[in-house]
Design a protein around this motif. Sequence first.
Motif, short mmCIF file in Angstrom:
data_model
loop_
_atom_site.label_atom_id
_atom_site.label_comp_id
_atom_site.label_asym_id
_atom_site.label_seq_id
_atom_site.Cartn_x
_atom_site.Cartn_y
_atom_site.Cartn_z
N GLU A 152 81.52 -12.72 32.49
CA GLU A 152 81.50 -14.12 32.94
C GLU A 152 82.42 -14.98 32.08
OE1 GLU A 152 80.64 -17.60 34.93
OE2 GLU A 152 80.35 -15.51 35.49
N ALA A 153 82.43 -14.74 30.77
CA ALA A 153 83.31 -15.50 29.88
C ALA A 153 84.77 -15.24 30.22
CB ALA A 153 83.02 -15.15 28.42
N GLN A 154 85.11 -14.00 30.54
CA GLN A 154 86.49 -13.67 30.90
C GLN A 154 86.90 -14.36 32.20
OE1 GLN A 154 86.00 -9.41 30.94
NE2 GLN A 154 86.78 -9.17 28.85
N ARG A 155 85.99 -14.37 33.17
CA ARG A 155 86.30 -15.03 34.44
C ARG A 155 86.45 -16.54 34.27
NH1 ARG A 155 81.90 -11.79 38.26
NH2 ARG A 155 83.04 -9.78 38.35
N LYS A 156 85.55 -17.11 33.45
CA LYS A 156 85.61 -18.56 33.22
C LYS A 156 86.89 -18.95 32.49
CE LYS A 156 83.03 -22.45 31.28
NZ LYS A 156 84.17 -23.01 30.54
N ALA A 157 87.29 -18.14 31.51
CA ALA A 157 88.53 -18.43 30.79
C ALA A 157 89.73 -18.38 31.73
CB ALA A 157 88.70 -17.44 29.64
N GLN A 167 93.22 -25.05 24.75
CA GLN A 167 91.88 -24.61 24.39
C GLN A 167 91.51 -23.33 25.14
OE1 GLN A 167 88.74 -27.45 25.07
NE2 GLN A 167 87.22 -26.24 24.00
N SER A 168 91.80 -23.26 26.41
CA SER A 168 91.41 -22.08 27.19
C SER A 168 92.18 -20.83 26.76
CB SER A 168 91.63 -22.34 28.68
OG SER A 168 93.02 -22.49 28.98
N THR A 169 93.38 -21.01 26.19
CA THR A 169 94.17 -19.87 25.74
C THR A 169 94.01 -19.60 24.25
OG1 THR A 169 96.11 -21.31 25.47
CG2 THR A 169 95.90 -20.11 27.56
N GLN A 204 92.68 -14.20 27.86
CA GLN A 204 91.81 -13.03 27.77
C GLN A 204 91.81 -12.43 26.36
OE1 GLN A 204 89.83 -12.11 30.62
NE2 GLN A 204 90.65 -14.15 30.99
N GLN A 205 92.86 -12.71 25.60
CA GLN A 205 92.97 -12.15 24.26
C GLN A 205 92.44 -13.10 23.18
OE1 GLN A 205 97.07 -11.06 23.68
NE2 GLN A 205 97.11 -9.72 25.47
N ARG A 206 92.59 -14.43 23.39
CA ARG A 206 92.32 -15.36 22.30
C ARG A 206 91.23 -16.39 22.60
NH1 ARG A 206 98.19 -15.82 22.13
NH2 ARG A 206 97.97 -17.93 22.93
N THR A 243 89.65 -18.91 34.97
CA THR A 243 89.56 -20.07 35.87
C THR A 243 89.99 -21.35 35.17
OG1 THR A 243 87.74 -19.04 37.10
CG2 THR A 243 87.99 -21.42 37.31
N ASP A 244 89.52 -21.54 33.93
CA ASP A 244 89.91 -22.75 33.18
C ASP A 244 91.42 -22.78 32.93
OD1 ASP A 244 87.27 -23.46 33.14
OD2 ASP A 244 86.91 -22.82 31.07
N THR A 245 91.99 -21.63 32.62
CA THR A 245 93.43 -21.56 32.38
C THR A 245 94.20 -21.86 33.66
OG1 THR A 245 93.10 -19.90 30.64
CG2 THR A 245 95.30 -20.09 31.58
N ARG A 246 93.74 -21.29 34.75
CA ARG A 246 94.42 -21.54 36.03
C ARG A 246 94.32 -23.02 36.41
NH1 ARG A 246 91.96 -18.01 38.41
NH2 ARG A 246 93.50 -16.33 38.29
N SER A 247 93.15 -23.62 36.20
CA SER A 247 92.97 -25.04 36.53
C SER A 247 93.88 -25.91 35.68
CB SER A 247 91.51 -25.42 36.32
OG SER A 247 91.31 -26.80 36.55
N ALA A 248 93.94 -25.62 34.36
CA ALA A 248 94.80 -26.42 33.49
C ALA A 248 96.26 -26.24 33.85
CB ALA A 248 94.55 -26.03 32.03
N TRP A 249 96.63 -25.01 34.18
CA TRP A 249 98.03 -24.74 34.54
C TRP A 249 98.42 -25.50 35.81
CZ3 TRP A 249 102.01 -22.11 32.28
CH2 TRP A 249 103.12 -21.84 33.07
N LEU A 250 97.55 -25.46 36.81
CA LEU A 250 97.84 -26.18 38.06
C LEU A 250 97.88 -27.69 37.82
CD1 LEU A 250 95.66 -24.14 40.59
CD2 LEU A 250 98.13 -24.03 40.24
N SER A 251 97.01 -28.18 36.93
CA SER A 251 97.03 -29.61 36.61
C SER A 251 98.35 -29.99 35.95
CB SER A 251 95.86 -29.96 35.69
OG SER A 251 94.62 -29.77 36.35
N LEU A 252 98.87 -29.11 35.12
CA LEU A 252 100.16 -29.38 34.49
C LEU A 252 101.28 -29.37 35.52
CD1 LEU A 252 100.22 -27.37 31.13
CD2 LEU A 252 100.15 -29.83 31.44
#
Length: 440
Positions: free
Chosen positions: A340-345, A424-426, A239-241, A347-356
Amino acid sequence: MKPHNLNIALLALTCAPFCTLATSLEQAAQAALTYDSALQSSQMTSAADKQKYWQGMAGMLPTLTLEGNWDRQEQPDKKYQSGVTNHSYDLSARQPLFDMSKYAGWRKGVAIANTAEAQAKQAEEKLLNSISNAYFTVLYQQEVLQAAKAASHNFNQQQQKLQTGLINGQNTRTELDEAKANYALAQAKEIEAGNQLLLAGEAFRRLSGISPDSIEPVNFQCLKASPYSSLTEAINASQQRNSDIKIALFQTDQADADLLAADGAHMPVVSLYARYGKNWSRNDDDDNILYDAIFGTNSKSNNLQYGVNVSVPLFAGGSQVSQSFEAAYRRQAAKYSTMEAQRKAATDTRSAWLSLTNGKALISAQKNAVDSAREKVVSVRYGREMGFRTVNDELDAQQKYYAALKDQAEARLSYLNALINLAQSTGSLSPDMLKFFQCR
Protein backbone atom coordinates in the motif's frame (compact mmCIF):
# COMPACT_ATOMS: atom_id res chain seq x y z
CA MET A 1 -0.73 51.94 -12.16
CA LYS A 2 0.88 49.36 -14.40
CA PRO A 3 -0.22 45.78 -13.53
CA HIS A 4 2.30 43.25 -12.28
CA ASN A 5 3.73 40.53 -14.50
CA LEU A 6 4.30 36.82 -13.88
CA ASN A 7 7.64 37.23 -12.18
CA ILE A 8 8.58 38.95 -8.93
CA ALA A 9 7.30 42.47 -9.57
CA LEU A 10 4.00 41.93 -7.79
CA LEU A 11 5.70 39.90 -5.04
CA ALA A 12 8.29 42.60 -4.43
CA LEU A 13 5.72 45.38 -4.35
CA THR A 14 3.53 43.29 -2.10
CA CYS A 15 6.39 42.55 0.28
CA ALA A 16 7.54 46.17 0.46
CA PRO A 17 5.17 47.30 3.23
CA PHE A 18 5.69 44.11 5.21
CA CYS A 19 9.25 42.82 5.00
CA THR A 20 12.89 43.57 4.48
CA LEU A 21 13.53 40.64 2.10
CA ALA A 22 15.82 38.93 4.60
CA THR A 23 14.65 35.37 5.20
CA SER A 24 14.87 32.80 2.41
CA LEU A 25 12.89 29.57 2.38
CA GLU A 26 16.04 27.61 3.22
CA GLN A 27 16.72 29.84 6.24
CA ALA A 28 13.11 29.51 7.38
CA ALA A 29 13.39 25.72 7.12
CA GLN A 30 16.61 25.65 9.14
CA ALA A 31 14.94 27.76 11.82
CA ALA A 32 11.91 25.47 11.89
CA LEU A 33 14.10 22.38 12.34
CA THR A 34 15.46 23.79 15.60
CA TYR A 35 12.27 25.58 16.74
CA ASP A 36 9.46 23.10 16.17
CA SER A 37 8.76 21.19 19.40
CA ALA A 38 6.90 18.36 17.67
CA LEU A 39 9.99 17.58 15.61
CA GLN A 40 12.20 17.67 18.71
CA SER A 41 9.85 15.18 20.39
CA SER A 42 10.00 12.92 17.34
CA GLN A 43 13.79 13.05 17.31
CA MET A 44 14.01 12.13 21.00
CA THR A 45 11.61 9.23 20.45
CA SER A 46 13.75 8.11 17.53
CA ALA A 47 16.90 8.28 19.67
CA ALA A 48 15.18 6.17 22.33
CA ASP A 49 14.04 3.56 19.80
CA LYS A 50 17.55 3.28 18.37
CA GLN A 51 18.66 1.82 21.69
CA LYS A 52 16.73 -1.31 20.71
CA TYR A 53 19.69 -2.19 18.50
CA TRP A 54 22.04 -2.42 21.47
CA GLN A 55 19.44 -4.19 23.57
CA GLY A 56 19.08 -6.84 20.87
CA MET A 57 22.87 -7.14 20.54
CA ALA A 58 23.21 -7.60 24.30
CA GLY A 59 21.08 -10.74 24.15
CA MET A 60 23.79 -12.56 22.14
CA LEU A 61 26.69 -11.48 24.34
CA PRO A 62 27.87 -13.30 27.49
CA THR A 63 26.35 -12.46 30.86
CA LEU A 64 28.40 -12.24 34.07
CA THR A 65 26.82 -12.50 37.52
CA LEU A 66 28.38 -12.10 40.93
CA GLU A 67 26.40 -13.32 43.94
CA GLY A 68 27.25 -13.11 47.63
CA ASN A 69 25.60 -14.78 50.58
CA TRP A 70 25.70 -14.70 54.36
CA ASP A 71 23.44 -16.79 56.54
CA ARG A 72 23.24 -18.20 60.05
CA GLN A 73 21.59 -21.41 61.04
CA GLU A 74 20.18 -21.68 64.58
CA GLN A 75 18.87 -24.84 66.31
CA PRO A 76 17.39 -23.60 69.58
CA ASP A 77 15.82 -26.96 70.47
CA LYS A 78 19.10 -28.88 70.14
CA LYS A 79 21.18 -28.37 73.25
CA TYR A 80 24.09 -30.37 71.94
CA GLN A 81 24.61 -28.30 68.75
CA SER A 82 25.33 -24.60 68.44
CA GLY A 83 24.63 -22.29 65.49
CA VAL A 84 26.50 -22.33 62.17
CA THR A 85 27.55 -19.24 60.18
CA ASN A 86 28.02 -19.51 56.40
CA HIS A 87 29.59 -17.11 53.89
CA SER A 88 29.82 -17.67 50.13
CA TYR A 89 30.20 -15.99 46.76
CA ASP A 90 29.70 -17.21 43.20
CA LEU A 91 30.92 -15.74 39.91
CA SER A 92 29.07 -17.18 36.93
CA ALA A 93 29.26 -16.62 33.17
CA ARG A 94 26.88 -17.78 30.44
CA GLN A 95 27.27 -17.52 26.67
CA PRO A 96 24.43 -18.47 24.30
CA LEU A 97 25.62 -20.88 21.62
CA PHE A 98 22.31 -21.51 19.89
CA ASP A 99 19.25 -19.48 20.86
CA MET A 100 16.99 -18.45 18.03
CA SER A 101 14.96 -16.09 20.24
CA LYS A 102 18.14 -14.13 21.08
CA TYR A 103 19.07 -13.90 17.42
CA ALA A 104 15.53 -12.83 16.52
CA GLY A 105 15.69 -10.20 19.27
CA TRP A 106 18.83 -8.76 17.68
CA ARG A 107 17.18 -8.79 14.24
CA LYS A 108 14.16 -6.97 15.65
CA GLY A 109 16.37 -4.44 17.42
CA VAL A 110 18.07 -3.63 14.11
CA ALA A 111 14.68 -3.24 12.40
CA ILE A 112 13.32 -1.00 15.17
CA ALA A 113 16.42 1.21 15.02
CA ASN A 114 16.10 1.52 11.24
CA THR A 115 12.40 2.28 11.57
CA ALA A 116 13.15 4.99 14.12
CA GLU A 117 15.65 6.63 11.80
CA ALA A 118 13.19 6.53 8.89
CA GLN A 119 10.43 7.97 11.08
CA ALA A 120 12.70 10.83 12.15
CA LYS A 121 13.40 11.57 8.47
CA GLN A 122 9.67 11.41 7.75
CA ALA A 123 8.93 13.89 10.54
CA GLU A 124 11.55 16.24 9.13
CA GLU A 125 10.06 16.00 5.65
CA LYS A 126 6.58 16.74 6.98
CA LEU A 127 7.87 19.81 8.77
CA LEU A 128 9.72 21.01 5.67
CA ASN A 129 6.55 20.53 3.64
CA SER A 130 4.53 22.46 6.23
CA ILE A 131 6.97 25.35 6.54
CA SER A 132 7.26 25.59 2.74
CA ASN A 133 3.49 25.67 2.36
CA ALA A 134 3.24 28.32 5.11
CA TYR A 135 6.00 30.34 3.42
CA PHE A 136 4.31 30.20 0.01
CA THR A 137 0.89 30.94 1.52
CA VAL A 138 2.20 34.13 3.12
CA LEU A 139 3.54 35.26 -0.26
CA TYR A 140 0.25 34.34 -1.91
CA GLN A 141 -1.81 36.23 0.65
CA GLN A 142 0.47 39.25 0.22
CA GLU A 143 -0.30 39.21 -3.49
CA VAL A 144 -4.01 38.86 -2.84
CA LEU A 145 -3.95 41.76 -0.37
CA GLN A 146 -1.98 43.93 -2.77
CA ALA A 147 -4.48 43.26 -5.55
CA ALA A 148 -7.40 43.91 -3.17
CA LYS A 149 -5.90 47.21 -2.07
CA ALA A 150 -5.33 48.26 -5.67
CA ALA A 151 -8.92 47.35 -6.54
CA SER A 152 -10.29 49.21 -3.52
CA HIS A 153 -8.26 52.30 -4.36
CA ASN A 154 -9.30 52.22 -8.00
CA PHE A 155 -13.01 51.74 -7.31
CA ASN A 156 -12.92 54.51 -4.72
CA GLN A 157 -11.52 56.91 -7.29
CA GLN A 158 -14.08 55.71 -9.80
CA GLN A 159 -16.87 56.35 -7.32
CA GLN A 160 -15.66 59.87 -6.61
CA LYS A 161 -15.49 60.69 -10.31
CA LEU A 162 -19.00 59.39 -10.89
CA GLN A 163 -20.27 61.34 -7.86
CA THR A 164 -18.89 64.51 -9.39
CA GLY A 165 -20.23 63.52 -12.80
CA LEU A 166 -23.70 62.95 -11.33
CA ILE A 167 -23.70 66.45 -9.87
CA ASN A 168 -22.64 67.86 -13.22
CA GLY A 169 -25.18 65.78 -15.09
CA GLN A 170 -22.57 63.67 -16.89
CA ASN A 171 -23.39 60.34 -15.19
CA THR A 172 -26.46 58.50 -14.00
CA ARG A 173 -27.51 57.29 -10.57
CA THR A 174 -27.32 53.69 -11.80
CA GLU A 175 -23.66 54.10 -12.72
CA LEU A 176 -22.88 55.65 -9.34
CA ASP A 177 -24.69 52.84 -7.50
CA GLU A 178 -22.74 50.26 -9.48
CA ALA A 179 -19.49 51.97 -8.55
CA LYS A 180 -20.47 52.09 -4.88
CA ALA A 181 -21.31 48.40 -4.93
CA ASN A 182 -17.95 47.58 -6.50
CA TYR A 183 -16.12 49.72 -3.95
CA ALA A 184 -17.96 48.08 -1.04
CA LEU A 185 -17.13 44.64 -2.40
CA ALA A 186 -13.50 45.63 -2.88
CA GLN A 187 -13.30 46.87 0.71
CA ALA A 188 -14.75 43.57 1.98
CA LYS A 189 -12.22 41.62 -0.06
CA GLU A 190 -9.40 43.81 1.26
CA ILE A 191 -10.45 43.13 4.86
CA GLU A 192 -10.71 39.41 4.15
CA ALA A 193 -7.30 39.38 2.45
CA GLY A 194 -5.76 41.19 5.40
CA ASN A 195 -7.21 38.66 7.85
CA GLN A 196 -6.03 35.73 5.73
CA LEU A 197 -2.53 37.23 5.59
CA LEU A 198 -2.46 37.53 9.38
CA LEU A 199 -3.55 33.89 9.76
CA ALA A 200 -0.94 32.73 7.24
CA GLY A 201 1.70 34.73 9.05
CA GLU A 202 0.81 33.19 12.40
CA ALA A 203 0.99 29.70 10.91
CA PHE A 204 4.47 30.51 9.58
CA ARG A 205 5.56 32.02 12.89
CA ARG A 206 4.31 28.98 14.86
CA LEU A 207 6.44 26.64 12.77
CA SER A 208 9.62 28.69 12.49
CA GLY A 209 9.56 31.29 15.25
CA ILE A 210 10.37 33.91 12.60
CA SER A 211 8.36 37.00 11.80
CA PRO A 212 6.52 36.55 8.47
CA ASP A 213 7.33 40.16 7.61
CA SER A 214 10.91 39.22 6.75
CA ILE A 215 10.46 36.50 4.12
CA GLU A 216 11.77 36.80 0.58
CA PRO A 217 9.55 36.43 -2.47
CA VAL A 218 10.22 33.56 -4.85
CA ASN A 219 11.77 34.55 -8.15
CA PHE A 220 10.24 32.24 -10.72
CA GLN A 221 13.09 32.96 -13.10
CA CYS A 222 15.39 31.14 -10.65
CA LEU A 223 13.43 27.91 -10.71
CA LYS A 224 15.24 25.20 -12.61
CA ALA A 225 13.69 22.32 -14.44
CA SER A 226 12.41 19.35 -12.50
CA PRO A 227 15.24 17.08 -11.29
CA TYR A 228 13.53 14.18 -13.07
CA SER A 229 13.41 13.91 -16.82
CA SER A 230 10.27 11.78 -16.88
CA LEU A 231 7.42 10.58 -14.73
CA THR A 232 8.82 7.04 -14.83
CA GLU A 233 12.12 8.24 -13.39
CA ALA A 234 10.31 10.12 -10.61
CA ILE A 235 8.18 7.07 -9.71
CA ASN A 236 11.29 4.86 -9.62
CA ALA A 237 12.93 7.34 -7.26
CA SER A 238 9.88 7.29 -5.00
CA GLN A 239 9.96 3.50 -4.77
CA GLN A 240 13.58 3.65 -3.61
CA ARG A 241 13.62 6.67 -1.29
CA ASN A 242 10.08 7.40 -0.10
CA SER A 243 9.98 7.51 3.71
CA ASP A 244 6.61 5.75 4.00
CA ILE A 245 7.94 2.83 1.97
CA LYS A 246 11.11 2.63 4.05
CA ILE A 247 9.13 2.59 7.27
CA ALA A 248 6.82 -0.12 5.91
CA LEU A 249 9.82 -2.23 4.84
CA PHE A 250 11.48 -1.91 8.24
CA GLN A 251 8.23 -2.80 9.96
CA THR A 252 8.13 -5.89 7.74
CA ASP A 253 11.62 -6.71 9.03
CA GLN A 254 10.24 -6.45 12.57
CA ALA A 255 7.45 -8.85 11.65
CA ASP A 256 10.03 -11.25 10.15
CA ALA A 257 11.98 -11.14 13.41
CA ASP A 258 8.83 -11.82 15.43
CA LEU A 259 8.05 -14.80 13.22
CA LEU A 260 11.60 -16.07 13.63
CA ALA A 261 11.32 -15.72 17.41
CA ALA A 262 7.99 -17.56 17.45
CA ASP A 263 9.35 -20.40 15.32
CA GLY A 264 12.53 -20.44 17.42
CA ALA A 265 10.49 -21.14 20.53
CA HIS A 266 10.11 -24.72 19.22
CA MET A 267 13.88 -25.17 18.90
CA PRO A 268 16.43 -26.18 21.53
CA VAL A 269 18.49 -23.59 23.38
CA VAL A 270 22.18 -24.32 23.84
CA SER A 271 24.44 -22.26 26.08
CA LEU A 272 27.92 -22.51 27.57
CA TYR A 273 28.24 -21.78 31.26
CA ALA A 274 30.94 -21.58 33.93
CA ARG A 275 30.72 -20.93 37.66
CA TYR A 276 33.35 -20.39 40.32
CA GLY A 277 32.56 -19.94 44.00
CA LYS A 278 33.93 -20.14 47.50
CA ASN A 279 32.21 -21.08 50.75
CA TRP A 280 33.18 -20.56 54.39
CA SER A 281 31.40 -21.94 57.47
CA ARG A 282 32.07 -21.90 61.22
CA ASN A 283 30.47 -23.52 64.27
CA ASP A 284 30.00 -21.31 67.30
CA ASP A 285 31.74 -23.78 69.63
CA ASP A 286 34.98 -23.82 67.61
CA ASP A 287 38.04 -22.01 68.86
CA ASN A 288 37.29 -18.34 69.02
CA ILE A 289 40.00 -16.97 66.78
CA LEU A 290 39.15 -13.43 65.70
CA TYR A 291 39.73 -14.02 61.98
CA ASP A 292 37.70 -17.24 62.07
CA ALA A 293 34.96 -15.58 64.08
CA ILE A 294 34.52 -12.89 61.46
CA PHE A 295 34.89 -14.92 58.26
CA GLY A 296 33.93 -18.36 59.41
CA THR A 297 37.06 -20.08 58.13
CA ASN A 298 36.69 -23.19 60.18
CA SER A 299 35.51 -24.96 57.04
CA LYS A 300 36.39 -23.84 53.51
CA SER A 301 35.50 -25.10 50.03
CA ASN A 302 36.14 -23.91 46.47
CA ASN A 303 33.80 -24.80 43.62
CA LEU A 304 34.44 -24.68 39.86
CA GLN A 305 31.72 -25.80 37.51
CA TYR A 306 31.46 -25.53 33.73
CA GLY A 307 29.62 -27.20 30.91
CA VAL A 308 27.04 -26.93 28.18
CA ASN A 309 23.35 -26.62 28.89
CA VAL A 310 20.72 -27.83 26.42
CA SER A 311 17.04 -27.03 26.89
CA VAL A 312 14.47 -28.59 24.56
CA PRO A 313 10.85 -27.32 24.69
CA LEU A 314 8.36 -30.17 24.46
CA PHE A 315 4.88 -28.86 25.14
CA ALA A 316 3.50 -25.57 26.47
CA GLY A 317 -0.23 -26.00 26.07
CA GLY A 318 -0.19 -25.00 22.40
CA SER A 319 0.61 -21.33 23.06
CA GLN A 320 3.82 -21.45 21.04
CA VAL A 321 2.01 -22.85 18.02
CA SER A 322 -0.60 -20.09 18.32
CA GLN A 323 2.13 -17.47 18.61
CA SER A 324 3.71 -18.78 15.40
CA PHE A 325 0.40 -18.44 13.56
CA GLU A 326 -0.06 -14.94 14.98
CA ALA A 327 3.42 -13.87 13.87
CA ALA A 328 2.82 -15.30 10.38
CA TYR A 329 -0.41 -13.32 10.00
CA ARG A 330 1.24 -10.12 11.21
CA ARG A 331 4.08 -10.60 8.77
CA GLN A 332 1.59 -10.97 5.92
CA ALA A 333 -0.21 -7.83 7.11
CA ALA A 334 3.12 -5.96 7.09
CA LYS A 335 3.72 -7.05 3.50
CA TYR A 336 0.35 -5.68 2.45
CA SER A 337 1.14 -2.41 4.27
CA THR A 338 4.37 -2.18 2.27
CA MET A 339 2.46 -2.76 -0.94
CA GLU A 340 0.00 0.00 0.00
CA ALA A 341 2.85 2.40 0.80
CA GLN A 342 4.44 1.69 -2.59
CA ARG A 343 1.17 2.33 -4.41
CA LYS A 344 0.51 5.52 -2.45
CA ALA A 345 4.01 6.83 -3.16
CA ALA A 346 3.52 6.19 -6.87
CA THR A 347 0.13 7.91 -6.81
CA ASP A 348 1.46 10.92 -4.89
CA THR A 349 4.41 11.22 -7.28
CA ARG A 350 2.17 10.98 -10.31
CA SER A 351 -0.20 13.61 -8.87
CA ALA A 352 2.65 16.00 -8.08
CA TRP A 353 4.19 15.45 -11.51
CA LEU A 354 0.90 16.16 -13.29
CA SER A 355 0.39 19.25 -11.12
CA LEU A 356 3.81 20.50 -12.20
CA THR A 357 3.20 19.75 -15.86
CA ASN A 358 -0.24 21.36 -15.83
CA GLY A 359 1.01 24.12 -13.53
CA LYS A 360 3.48 25.40 -16.09
CA ALA A 361 0.75 25.63 -18.70
CA LEU A 362 -1.66 27.16 -16.18
CA ILE A 363 0.82 29.85 -15.12
CA SER A 364 1.39 30.74 -18.76
CA ALA A 365 -2.35 30.80 -19.39
CA GLN A 366 -2.99 32.96 -16.31
CA LYS A 367 -0.32 35.41 -17.44
CA ASN A 368 -2.10 35.69 -20.78
CA ALA A 369 -5.39 36.09 -18.94
CA VAL A 370 -3.98 38.95 -16.85
CA ASP A 371 -2.56 40.62 -19.94
CA SER A 372 -5.84 40.21 -21.79
CA ALA A 373 -7.85 41.51 -18.83
CA ARG A 374 -5.59 44.55 -18.58
CA GLU A 375 -5.90 45.25 -22.29
CA LYS A 376 -9.66 44.88 -22.03
CA VAL A 377 -9.77 47.49 -19.26
CA VAL A 378 -7.89 49.90 -21.52
CA SER A 379 -10.11 49.03 -24.49
CA VAL A 380 -13.36 49.39 -22.56
CA ARG A 381 -12.21 52.69 -21.05
CA TYR A 382 -11.45 53.99 -24.54
CA GLY A 383 -14.83 52.71 -25.75
CA ARG A 384 -16.58 54.52 -22.89
CA GLU A 385 -14.80 57.73 -23.72
CA MET A 386 -15.90 57.33 -27.34
CA GLY A 387 -19.48 56.74 -26.23
CA PHE A 388 -20.14 53.15 -27.29
CA ARG A 389 -19.30 51.47 -23.94
CA THR A 390 -20.84 52.19 -20.53
CA VAL A 391 -19.36 52.86 -17.12
CA ASN A 392 -20.73 49.52 -15.96
CA ASP A 393 -18.80 47.80 -18.73
CA GLU A 394 -15.61 49.44 -17.50
CA LEU A 395 -16.29 48.48 -13.87
CA ASP A 396 -16.97 44.88 -14.89
CA ALA A 397 -13.70 44.75 -16.87
CA GLN A 398 -11.79 46.05 -13.88
CA GLN A 399 -13.36 43.43 -11.60
CA LYS A 400 -12.29 40.68 -13.98
CA TYR A 401 -8.78 42.09 -14.12
CA TYR A 402 -8.31 41.93 -10.35
CA ALA A 403 -9.86 38.45 -10.29
CA ALA A 404 -7.33 37.39 -12.93
CA LEU A 405 -4.50 38.68 -10.70
CA LYS A 406 -5.75 36.49 -7.85
CA ASP A 407 -6.08 33.46 -10.13
CA GLN A 408 -2.52 34.01 -11.30
CA ALA A 409 -1.28 34.05 -7.71
CA GLU A 410 -3.20 30.82 -6.99
CA ALA A 411 -1.60 29.14 -10.01
CA ARG A 412 1.87 30.05 -8.75
CA LEU A 413 1.05 28.83 -5.24
CA SER A 414 -0.17 25.48 -6.60
CA TYR A 415 2.95 25.12 -8.73
CA LEU A 416 5.31 25.79 -5.81
CA ASN A 417 3.48 23.34 -3.56
CA ALA A 418 3.61 20.72 -6.32
CA LEU A 419 7.40 21.06 -6.40
CA ILE A 420 7.55 20.45 -2.65
CA ASN A 421 5.12 17.51 -2.84
CA LEU A 422 7.16 15.91 -5.62
CA ALA A 423 10.33 16.25 -3.56
CA GLN A 424 8.62 14.70 -0.52
CA SER A 425 7.10 11.78 -2.40
CA THR A 426 10.47 10.95 -3.99
CA GLY A 427 12.38 11.24 -0.71
CA SER A 428 14.50 14.21 -1.81
CA LEU A 429 12.99 16.93 0.38
CA SER A 430 15.74 18.44 2.57
CA PRO A 431 16.93 21.89 3.69
CA ASP A 432 19.57 21.91 0.95
CA MET A 433 16.93 21.11 -1.66
CA LEU A 434 15.08 24.32 -0.73
CA LYS A 435 17.92 26.37 -2.24
CA PHE A 436 16.11 25.51 -5.45
CA PHE A 437 13.68 28.40 -4.78
CA GLN A 438 16.23 31.22 -4.49
CA CYS A 439 18.83 32.65 -6.83
CA ARG A 440 22.05 31.64 -5.12
